[in-house]
Design an enzyme around this catalytic site. Structure first.
Site, short mmCIF file in Angstrom:
data_model
loop_
_atom_site.label_atom_id
_atom_site.label_comp_id
_atom_site.label_asym_id
_atom_site.label_seq_id
_atom_site.Cartn_x
_atom_site.Cartn_y
_atom_site.Cartn_z
N ASP A 225 24.08 -16.73 -14.81
CA ASP A 225 23.02 -16.24 -15.68
C ASP A 225 22.88 -14.74 -15.40
OD1 ASP A 225 20.96 -15.91 -17.44
OD2 ASP A 225 19.72 -17.53 -16.65
C1 BGC Z 1 18.63 -16.15 -19.67
C2 BGC Z 1 19.89 -16.70 -20.30
C3 BGC Z 1 20.41 -15.71 -21.32
C4 BGC Z 1 20.67 -14.39 -20.61
C5 BGC Z 1 21.18 -13.31 -21.53
C6 BGC Z 1 18.84 -14.77 -19.12
O1 BGC Z 1 17.63 -14.21 -18.73
O2 BGC Z 1 18.19 -17.02 -18.66
O3 BGC Z 1 19.64 -17.94 -20.90
O4 BGC Z 1 21.56 -16.20 -21.93
O5 BGC Z 1 19.45 -13.92 -20.05
O6 BGC Z 1 20.18 -12.87 -22.37
#
Ligand code: BGC
Length: 834
Positions: A225
């Site tokens: 993530d």
């Molecule tokens: C989220 C993800 C997301 C990523 C990119 C993170 O904060 O948990 O689900 O895909 O950011 O935006």
């Protein structure tokens, strides 16, 4: 077959080049190696639409229903069609990988990201997600199932440790991932931020090595993530292929090389990780066509229609006393309908990375006018204050250049000499999501404000780092430390306090806001926000702020034949980065008060609730009808109008239990956890008793509306239940008849439980479902396959799935609380590999 020989490509790369492939180049792209013919790929959020580069503003995208709405359709073919359409949208954003679907379970109604995940039930989640993955990948777009694993809350999400037993882990939380992996082979998995049983997910060998790549034999790409990597060697060894985003924090080429030289990681491991990245690029045909086209907004009529259909089919009719619904044209001709609450807002999506800058959003107000036209008189009152932050200062401001808007200055930290000055900014805010073009700078925002009215004004200030607001040189608000809830702040929470200032119309006031990036102290909580600034400065007249909204709505409702109240969560109340503040609708009970007050004066009161989660409905007995509308995407107004007017007969079923009280919820007392030695610790003490598995063991009246529940404007009857065997598996046959006067659809639900379930097992689990559409009077025999492995429990001592064997009940039900037919089946004991 890949047209490129990946072994040969890998063999040509130096250790440094291989290391460079293991982290992103920027926010959304991987690192190419042009000299060796290795292309890059672009990824895009998210689960209900392909947003592209920018978090807010920018190129528009189609906004599809959020997953909790999708799952409530109980319609797997619709899920696949939506997956296919989102794949088309992903291509318009130049991306070949979508960061979705989100698959974590609704463990608790306050879960901040429940709306973007499907359900409290692992089987329903797994089935829906697998079809979305098929839809995406059928178009050549990689799905990224996320967040692996145990990301059921947002509070302290970067550091929280979730302790969960292996049985619950396998049976509940990993099961949907397992189903999606085995049924649809997603090409990517995203690890979760949190820790599971003491190890961060990005370096969790049990999750990544033993389960995902071991037991399930999956061969795709594991990415982190965003900012969710916590080590160099451990994460590489555990199997995390790609750190996102870039530029890297943990995988600088020299650090990876040093780790290899120190013997902490072998070159074979680096080869394996790099090979996964190459395979991913090959699957996405990046070697054949390495271009990343510019983003486009393509607003397709086919997508509009699909979103409207899926949104409407996900809506759940919870109550319809005296058949007050539908408000069909014939019935409401010449009547006056009050549209109250959020009638003029489109609650299309939740907040955070699942939010989409929609091509357009249809409000219920507009949609009801289109649906019922001139035959009805519509009236309106807002009825409730739901603001979280005071509105930004946008009007009546000139900057240092004498022109409209604020001036923004950037400084080296602590300095008073600006290094850059820019004019014409829309407000005295820096949106942290769009401020990634400068780093490690202090910022000031300056402008002259000339209020239009004389009044007392509230001003509120909040920053991600230390911030100050001065008016005419006087400190009005000051935040001396970092925001205590940086993730909450990021997505619209953590508002500042209101400070009262008297201003006179026509006078000029100098507004000065200064803010700095967060100080280093809270590095873990700040994560990828380190070095970035974000500040909000809002204002409002006290008269507007303290207005009696309810009194106005009561008058409007009294004078109407029917009152429809639109309640719900704006994206800043229900969002990634924070869990819900309260089980009651925001803010401070204002919407509950509105509903109760309107119901007391209008005998035809209908509530349409747009939230991604169950909320308290203390007024439910006083209103005549309730529709749970979820976040249904850009067509939300039209989808709601279709259900309200009967253009679509409601056919959704609840994807999660609506409890009466939070205290009765399975995770109550263990959500969002307790701080132990400076770290938030959460114990999944409820084990496998999540959702209806828990409520099945409580008196029925603890539940407001059960899982699987959903009314229709017609009625259905079930008969002729038989259970056939197919090897170890089963086929349930049941006849469904539409016994009412309208065409409609219903989800046939099959639950299986042991005749005498031991106390460590749930009484029943959902084992099959199917959506059936029937004309009035029509009957159909439905065959639903039930896999014996889906009714097994996970024996953590033997590390295998076990069907205990003995006498079982196969139940056909209208909801988890309304079993209508039951067949006894004797089953032999059976075990399965993990
Ligand atoms: C989220 C993800 C997301 C990523 C990119 C993170 O904060 O948990 O689900 O895909 O950011 O935006």
């Amino acid at each position: 077959m890949h047209s490129v020989n990946l072994g040969e490509v890998l063999a040509k790369l130096t250790l440094e080049e291989k290391a460079s492939l293991l982290a992103g180049a920027n926010f959304w792209e991987t690192v190419p190696i042009d000299s060796k013919g290795v292309p890059k790929v672009k990824v895009s959020d998210g689960p209900n639409g392909a947003r592209g580069d920018s978090f807010a503003g920018g190129i528009t995208a189609a906004c599809f229903p959020a997953a909790s709405c999708m799952a409530s359709t109980f319609d797997v073919s619709l899920a696949k069609r939506v997956g296919t359409a989102i794949a088309e949208e992903t291509k318009t954003k130049g991306a070949r990988c979508l960061l979705g679907p989100t698959m974590c379970l609704h463990r608790h109604p306050l879960g901040g990201r429940n709306f973007e995940s499907f359900s409290e039930d692992p089987y329903l989640t797994g089935k829906m997600a697998a079809r979305v993955v098929e839809g995406l990948q059928g178009q050549g777009i990689a799905a990224t199932i996320k967040h692996f694993a145990i990301n059921e809350q947002e509070t302290e999400r970067m550091t929280v440790n979730e302790t969960v037993g292996i049985r619950a882990l396998r049976e509940l939380y990993l099961k949907p991932f397992e189903m999606a992996v085995k049924e649809a082979n997603p090409w990517a998995v995203m690890t979760a931020y949190n820790m599971v049983n003491g190890n961060h997910c990005d370096s969790n060998e049990y999750l990544l090595k033993e389960v995902l790549r071991g037991d399930w034999g999956w061969d795709g790409l594991v990415m982190s993530d965003w900012g969710g990597v916590n080590s160099t060697a451990e994460a590489l060894n555990a199997g995390l292929d790609l750190e996102m985003p870039g530029p890297t924090i943990w995988r600088k080429v020299e650090d990876v090389v040093a780790a290899v030289q120190a013997g902490k990681v072998t070159e074979a491991t680096i080869n394996e990780r790099a090979m996964r990245v190459l395979q991913f690029l090959a699957r996405l045909k990046c070697f054949e066509d390495p271009t990343i086209p510019d983003e486009r907004a393509v607003n397709k009529p086919e997508h509009q229609a699909l979103i409207r259909e899926a949104g409407a089919k996900g809506m759940v009719l919870l109550k319809n006393e005296g058949d007050v619904l539908p408000l069909s044209k014939e019935r409401v001709q010449g009547k006056r309908i009050a549209l109250l609450g959020h009638a003029k807002s489109a609650l299309a999506h939740g907040g955070g990375s699942a939010s989409v800058n929609a091509h357009y959003k249809v409000t219920p107000w507009d949609a009801m006018h289109t649906a019922l036209g001139d035959s009805v008189e519509f009236t309106y009152a807002k009825g409730a204050d739901t603001l979280r932050n005071l509105p930004p200062i946008t009007d009546n401001v000139v900057g240092l250049d004498g022109k409209k808007g604020f001036s923004r200055k950037l400084y080296e930290p602590g300095s008073s000499e600006p290094v850059e000055v820019k004019h014409g900014l829309a407000s005295a805010d820096v949106d942290i999501l769009n401020s990634f073009d400068f780093i490690n700078k202090d910022v000031s925002l300056e402008g002259t404000f000339t209020p239009a009215v004389t009044d007392d004004y509230y001003f509120a200030l909040s920053g991600i780092g230390p911030s100050t607001l001065l008016i005419d040189g006087k400190v009005i608000a000051e935040q001396k430390t970092n925001c205590p809830d940086p993730m909450g702040y990021l997505f619209g929470g953590a508002p500042g306090e209101n400070h009262k200032v008297s201003l006179e119309a026509g006078q000029q006031y100098k507004i000065f806001v200064r803010t700095a990036p967060p100080t280093a102290g809270d590095a873990a909580a700040i994560g990828i926000l380190a070095g970035h600034v974000g500040v909000r400065c809002g204002h409002m007249t006290v008269t507007e702020h303290d207005k009696d909204y309810v009194a106005e709505a009561i008058e409007v409702a009294k004078a109407a034949d029917v009152a429809v109240i639109f309640t719900g969560h704006e994206a800043f109340w229900e969002t990634e980065g924070q869990d819900q503040q309260s089980f009651n609708l925001p803010k401070d009970g204002s919407q509950d008060e509105l509903v109760a007050a309107v119901a007391a004066v209008n005998p035809n009161t209908i509530v349409v609730n747009s939230t991604g989660v169950a909320v308290a409905m203390p007024w439910v007995d006083k209103v005549q009808a309730v529709i749970q509308a979820w976040f249904s995407g850009q067509e939300c107004g039209n989808s709601i109008a279709d259900v309200l007017t009967g253009a679509l007969n409601p056919e959704g079923h609840l994807t999660c239990t609506f409890p009466k009280k939070l205290e009765d919820c399975p995770a109550h007392g263990n959500f969002p956890g307790e701080v132990v030695n400076g770290r938030l610790e959460v114990k999944y003490e409820e084990g496998v008793f999540v959702g209806y598995r828990h409520f099945d063991r409580l008196p029925a009246d603890k539940v407001q509306f059960p899982f699987g529940f959903g009314l229709s404007y017609t009625t259905f009857d079930y008969s002729d239940l038989t259970v056939g065997r197919a090897g170890d598996d089963f086929t349930v046959h049941v006849k469904v008849t539409n016994t009412g006067k309208l065409a409609g659809a219903v989800a046939v639900q099959v639950y299986v439980g042991q005749a005498q379930a031991p106390k460590e097992d749930p009484l029943k689990v959902l084992a099959a479902f199917e959506k059936v559409t029937l004309q009035p009077g029509q009957a159909e025999s439905v065959a639903l396959p039930v896999s014996s492995r889906d009714i097994a429990f996970f024996d953590e001592t033997a590390n295998q799935w076990v069907v205990r064997g003995g006498n079982y009940k196969f139940m056909v039900a209208k909801s988890s609380q309304d079993v209508v037919l039951e067949a006894p089946v004797a089953i032999a004991q059976k075990t399965y590999a993990p």
